[in-house]
Enzyme design. Structure first.
Site, PDB file in Angstrom:
ATOM      1  N   HIS A   2       1.332  -0.971  -0.073  1.00 46.07           N
ATOM      2  CA  HIS A   2      -0.001  -0.035   0.151  1.00 46.07           C
ATOM      3  C   HIS A   2       0.886   0.877  -0.128  1.00 46.07           C
ATOM      4  CE1 HIS A   2       0.136   1.664   3.916  1.00 46.07           C
ATOM      5  NE2 HIS A   2       0.184   0.754   4.569  1.00 46.07           N
ATOM      6  N   GLU A  38      -5.319   2.036   2.263  1.00 47.99           N
ATOM      7  CA  GLU A  38      -5.244   0.588   2.920  1.00 47.99           C
ATOM      8  C   GLU A  38      -5.338   1.034   4.329  1.00 47.99           C
ATOM      9  OE1 GLU A  38      -2.389   0.066   5.139  1.00 47.99           O
ATOM     10  OE2 GLU A  38      -3.185  -2.174   5.992  1.00 47.99           O
ATOM     11  N   GLU A  39      -5.241   2.637   4.752  1.00 50.46           N
ATOM     12  CA  GLU A  39      -5.059   3.098   5.945  1.00 50.46           C
ATOM     13  C   GLU A  39      -6.075   2.905   6.406  1.00 50.46           C
ATOM     14  OE1 GLU A  39      -2.857   2.380   8.173  1.00 50.46           O
ATOM     15  OE2 GLU A  39      -0.941   2.915   6.975  1.00 50.46           O
ATOM     16  N   HIS A  52       2.907   4.856  12.400  1.00 55.37           N
ATOM     17  CA  HIS A  52       1.208   5.711  12.603  1.00 55.37           C
ATOM     18  C   HIS A  52       1.148   7.084  13.067  1.00 55.37           C
ATOM     19  CE1 HIS A  52      -2.385   2.473  11.475  1.00 55.37           C
ATOM     20  NE2 HIS A  52      -0.977   2.838  10.812  1.00 55.37           N
ATOM     21  N   ASP A  61      17.206  -3.873   2.970  1.00 57.26           N
ATOM     22  CA  ASP A  61      17.883  -4.205   2.438  1.00 57.26           C
ATOM     23  C   ASP A  61      17.705  -6.302   2.457  1.00 57.26           C
ATOM     24  OD1 ASP A  61      21.874  -5.103   1.609  1.00 57.26           O
ATOM     25  OD2 ASP A  61      19.887  -4.510   0.154  1.00 57.26           O
TER      26      ASP A  61
HETATM   27  N1  DTR Z   1      -2.341  -2.556   8.891  1.00 52.37           N
HETATM   28  C1  DTR Z   1      -0.519  -2.151   8.928  1.00 52.37           C
HETATM   29  C2  DTR Z   1       0.020  -2.465   9.910  1.00 52.37           C
HETATM   30  C3  DTR Z   1      -0.135  -3.454  10.490  1.00 52.37           C
HETATM   31  C4  DTR Z   1       0.122  -4.312  12.025  1.00 52.37           C
HETATM   32  N2  DTR Z   1       0.384  -5.413  11.571  1.00 52.37           N
HETATM   33  C5  DTR Z   1       0.907  -6.346  11.068  1.00 52.37           C
HETATM   34  C6  DTR Z   1       0.677  -7.153  10.470  1.00 52.37           C
HETATM   35  C7  DTR Z   1       1.218  -7.553   9.218  1.00 52.37           C
HETATM   36  C8  DTR Z   1       0.971  -6.137   8.034  1.00 52.37           C
HETATM   37  C9  DTR Z   1       0.568  -5.347   8.467  1.00 52.37           C
HETATM   38  C10 DTR Z   1       0.914  -5.015   9.763  1.00 52.37           C
HETATM   39  C11 DTR Z   1      -1.107  -0.706   8.425  1.00 52.37           C
HETATM   40  O1  DTR Z   1      -0.945  -0.491   9.791  1.00 52.37           O
HETATM   41  O2  DTR Z   1      -0.649  -0.461   7.109  1.00 52.37           O
HETATM   42 ZN    ZN Z   2      -0.510   1.277   8.749  1.00 55.90          ZN
HETATM   43 ZN    ZN Z   3       0.984  -0.648   6.383  1.00 53.98          ZN
HETATM   44 CA    CA Z   4      20.876  -5.940  -0.830  1.00 52.58          CA
END
Ligand code: DTR
Ligand code: ZN
Ligand code: ZN
Ligand code: CA
Length: 441
Positions: free
Chosen positions: A127, A173-174, A289, A304
């Site tokens: 995202h 996505e958020e 966030h 990396d």
């Molecule tokens: N959803 C994501 C952050 C997030 C939190 N736990 C997980 C586990 C696996 C992938 C992503 C995440 C965000 O805040 O964009």
């Molecule tokens: Zn996020």
């Molecule tokens: Zn995220």
């Molecule tokens: Ca590399």
């Protein structure tokens, strides 16, 4: 035991020359682990500097647009334009899919790499939107930049994979996986059935990183775990992720998914800090966030490693082989001199990321260059020091070199740890060196 000298002065001179010829620098190269050879060339190293350059651009975009790259804000569309321009210049077929969420226009960017089997589409996505409180460099500039640079590496390599490659950057996505849900919902069923897998990269550069692999599709999971095992980095299964990022949009319609994650607001345990370094008792990403999620909020090592793992998975899983690689091999090909009638020489391999004990039929590959191999005693030494005799000395075995694969019942030994090949020359004259040592599980 030493033999009577078998040589005249002339032969001694030859032997000396031979000694020089067979002498090798004592060294133990870092071990490498590899699975059965994939059908295509290995992925290139993804230059960290390139990935970071994208993060710098995303940071600038946020700075020029109210400090964020959130859905519905100018910083998000500017981010889309930046990524799209790079891909168009690299020969991708790009499309921007619009949708509406919370009264604002959102955008998904889809980039297809021409070629490959259109009926087997492998996707990698991230995202591109941030929260409104900051520039979102780790969340999720890191995933977006890793996917972008891998796509650019595909172009630089002129890759011709068996499967068709598609890359995606999601909007909103958020707000609840809005962009990726919109994409999947609007994908005709016939197109959906062509997706062989979707790999998600959301936060892959956390400053106090963990190395988490999604435990969804086993083939994708194994591809990532084997990569990290090969670079000696332990991984853990991602347990908080279900439903929390864009892979859920694909998993919900039965498409195989996988991905990588370096952690968000959860705290790193002491055991994890022992394994990965970093700070126990501190969040994997203290700026999750927050406005401090800037280019300073990145672990270069994690970024990396995960970018390279991303490229490895794209190369490996698009190769057209669907069955998981069989047999994991860990090898050390550094040459190690064996002192004549002296102390033992050792070559080591480090095994990590495996679970349980070694197998009852552990394959031990031995490659020793040495005249009169009857001088040699060869042992496999397990991480806890237990020695398994592979070869005894035998005074009358005048043949050269030991190039064998031995089978050892190592089922009482934990798989992970440093295994050693120990070679001792127990008779005077004749010399050589360890040329290679491997273990196949
Ligand atoms: N959803 C994501 C952050 C997030 C939190 N736990 C997980 C586990 C696996 C992938 C992503 C995440 C965000 O805040 O964009
Ligand atoms: Zn996020
Ligand atoms: Zn995220
Ligand atoms: Ca590399």
């Amino acid at each position: 035991m030493s033999r009577m000298p078998r040589r005249t002065a002339a032969v001694t001179a030859l032997a000396l020359a031979g000694l020089l010829a067979t002498a090798a620098p004592a060294a133990t190269a870092p071990t490498t682990a590899r699975t059965a050879p994939a059908a295509t060339a290995a992925a290139p190293d993804i230059p960290l500097a390139n990935v970071k350059a994208h993060l710098t651009q995303l940071q600038s975009i946020a700075g020029a647009n109210g400090g964020n790259r959130a859905h519905g804000r100018p910083g998000y569309k500017a981010s889309i334009d930046y990524v799209k321009a790079k891909l168009d210049a690299a020969g991708f077929t790009t499309s921007v899919q619009q949708f509406t969420s919370n009264g604002a226009t959102g955008y998904n960017l889809i980039a297809d790499w021409p070629g490959g089997d259109a009926n087997q589409v492998l996707m990698a996505g991230a995202h591109l939107d941030s929260v409104s409180s900051g520039p979102g460099i780790n969340d999720n500039g890191s995933g977006s930049a890793g996917v972008l640079e891998t796509a650019l590496a595909v172009s630089r390599a002129g890759l011709k994979p068996a499967k068709h490659l598609r890359f995606a950057w999601w909007g909103a996505e958020e707000l609840g996986l809005v962009g990726s849900k919109y994409y999947v919902a609007n994908l005709p069923t016939t197109e959906r059935s062509k997706l062989s897998g979707y790999m998600n990269f959301d936060m892959i550069g956390s400053p106090n990183p963990g190395y988490f692999v999604y435990d969804d599709d086993p083939v994708i999971e194994k591809t990532f775990k084997d990569y990290f095992a090969g670079i000696g980095v332990a991984t853990e299964i991602e347990t908080e992720g279900d439903g929390r990022s864009d892979h859920a949009s694909f998993k919900n319609v039965g498409i195989p998914v996988g991905g990588l994650f370096t952690g968000a607001s959860r705290t790193k345990t002491a055991a994890q800090a022992q394994k990965w370094g970093g700070t126990a008792g501190q969040a994997f990403d203290r700026c999750y966030h927050s406005s401090c999620d800037t280019t300073a909020n990145i672990s270069d090592t994690a970024l990396d490693r995960n970018s390279d793992a991303l490229a490895h998975a794209v190369w490996t899983l698009s190769a057209g082989t669907t069955e998981p690689p069989t047999g994991d091999t860990y090898e050390n090909t550094a040459d190690v001199t064996i002192p004549d009638n002296g102390t033992a020489a050792t070559s080591s391999v480090t095994v990590s990321g495996r679970t349980g004990n070694a197998p009852s039929a552990l394959k031990v590959g031995v490659d020793i260059v040495h005249t009169w191999r009857g001088d040699l005693v060869v042992d496999l030494v397990a991480p806890d020091g237990t020695a398994y005799r592979l070869k005894n000395s035998s005074g009358n075995d005048s043949a050269d070199n030991v190039r064998e694969t031995y089978t050892v019942d190592a089922s009482s030994e934990p798989a992970n740890g440093t295994w050693r090949l120990r070679v001792q020359d127990v008779a005077q004259y004749d010399t050589g060196y360890i040329s290679g040592f491997s273990l196949t599980f």
